[in-house]
Design a protein around this motif. Structure first.
Motif, short mmCIF file in Angstrom:
data_model
loop_
_atom_site.label_atom_id
_atom_site.label_comp_id
_atom_site.label_asym_id
_atom_site.label_seq_id
_atom_site.Cartn_x
_atom_site.Cartn_y
_atom_site.Cartn_z
N TRP A 23 0.80 -1.09 -0.19
CA TRP A 23 0.05 -0.06 0.10
C TRP A 23 0.86 1.31 0.06
O TRP A 23 0.37 2.43 -0.19
CB TRP A 23 -1.06 0.13 1.35
CG TRP A 23 -1.64 -1.31 1.25
CD1 TRP A 23 -1.64 -2.34 1.80
CD2 TRP A 23 -3.11 -1.38 0.51
NE1 TRP A 23 -2.60 -3.16 1.49
CE2 TRP A 23 -3.45 -2.65 0.68
CE3 TRP A 23 -3.46 -0.56 -0.64
CZ2 TRP A 23 -4.78 -3.10 0.02
CZ3 TRP A 23 -4.85 -1.07 -1.18
CH2 TRP A 23 -5.37 -2.28 -1.02
N LYS A 24 1.91 1.38 0.48
CA LYS A 24 2.74 2.54 0.39
C LYS A 24 2.89 3.50 -0.66
O LYS A 24 2.83 4.37 -0.67
CB LYS A 24 4.34 2.08 0.95
CG LYS A 24 4.42 1.67 2.45
CD LYS A 24 5.72 1.48 2.96
CE LYS A 24 5.67 1.25 4.53
NZ LYS A 24 7.11 1.08 4.75
N VAL A 25 3.21 2.54 -1.82
CA VAL A 25 3.12 3.65 -3.28
C VAL A 25 1.78 4.01 -3.32
O VAL A 25 1.74 5.18 -4.10
CB VAL A 25 3.66 2.57 -4.14
CG1 VAL A 25 3.52 3.35 -5.62
CG2 VAL A 25 5.04 2.15 -4.11
N LEU A 45 -8.03 3.84 -0.91
CA LEU A 45 -7.44 2.60 -1.18
C LEU A 45 -8.16 1.55 -0.81
O LEU A 45 -8.23 0.62 0.35
CB LEU A 45 -5.98 2.71 -0.11
CG LEU A 45 -5.31 3.78 -0.34
CD1 LEU A 45 -3.89 3.95 0.63
CD2 LEU A 45 -4.62 3.80 -1.74
N GLU A 46 -8.97 0.89 -1.46
CA GLU A 46 -10.33 -0.02 -1.46
C GLU A 46 -9.46 -1.24 -1.02
O GLU A 46 -8.52 -1.80 -1.93
CB GLU A 46 -10.99 -0.16 -2.70
CG GLU A 46 -12.22 -0.97 -2.36
CD GLU A 46 -12.98 -1.10 -3.72
OE1 GLU A 46 -13.52 -2.40 -4.13
OE2 GLU A 46 -13.15 0.07 -4.06
N VAL A 52 -3.28 -1.81 8.73
CA VAL A 52 -2.05 -1.78 7.78
C VAL A 52 -2.11 -0.51 7.56
O VAL A 52 -0.80 0.04 7.36
CB VAL A 52 -2.29 -2.69 6.80
CG1 VAL A 52 -1.43 -2.52 5.29
CG2 VAL A 52 -2.26 -4.25 7.05
N LEU A 53 -3.07 0.32 7.24
CA LEU A 53 -2.90 1.62 6.86
C LEU A 53 -2.34 2.56 7.69
O LEU A 53 -1.42 3.37 7.68
CB LEU A 53 -4.52 2.15 6.39
CG LEU A 53 -4.18 3.61 5.85
CD1 LEU A 53 -3.23 4.10 4.65
CD2 LEU A 53 -5.68 4.26 5.78
N ALA A 127 -8.45 6.30 -13.10
CA ALA A 127 -9.06 5.86 -11.97
C ALA A 127 -9.22 4.22 -12.00
O ALA A 127 -9.17 3.61 -13.00
CB ALA A 127 -10.60 6.40 -12.18
N ALA A 128 -9.75 3.73 -10.79
CA ALA A 128 -10.06 2.39 -10.64
C ALA A 128 -11.20 1.88 -11.64
O ALA A 128 -12.28 2.31 -11.78
CB ALA A 128 -10.21 2.10 -9.38
#
Length: 134
Positions: A23-25, A45-46, A52-53, A127-128
């Motif tokens: 998730w960091k990037v 960040l679905e 973790v976040l 976009a997602a």
């Protein structure tokens, strides 16, 4: 930025140590647009868990990539933004994102024909999108 323990063999190894984790990037990418509150980041960040976040944000803050601003209000209001070091890391990652757009992302032929598969100049996704149907 504090040096992390362990031998680093090259600059890429050191950089990957800082941005390692799923998730960091994506956190860097989201914060590049504007500062976010914790809940906003979590929704953006679905799939990331709260734990973790929070862990990633704390590590990124310790590494000097993310600034945490506590407004000292009730109810609590905290905002996360990129530091100059975090912005410079995002700039360094842009060519990698462009490479990923060009070589590693699978786009459905229908999407590519419609222009949806074109890579933006930053190499970041627009976009997602839902996965293409077989």
């Amino acid at each position: 930025m504090a040096r992390r323990p362990g031998a680093r063999h090259c600059g890429i190894d050191a950089a990957m140590g800082v941005i390692g984790g799923r998730w960091k990037v994506l956190v860097l990418w989201a914060l590049d647009a504007r500062p976010h509150r914790f809940g906003e980041l979590r929704r953006a960040l679905e799939g990331v868990s709260e734990k973790v976040l929070a862990d990633h944000l704390r590590e990124m803050q310790d590494d000097g990539l993310v600034h945490r601003e506590d407004f000292g209000e009730v109810p609590p209001r905290v905002e996360y933004s990129l530091t100059p070091l975090g912005r410079s890391l995002n700039e360094a990652l842009e060519p990698l994102g462009a490479w990923g757009q060009e070589h590693a992302l699978d786009t459905a032929p229908d999407a590519a024909a419609a222009g949806e598969g074109d890579a933006p100049a930053t190499g970041r996704p627009r976009a997602a999108r839902a996965p293409a149907r077989p």
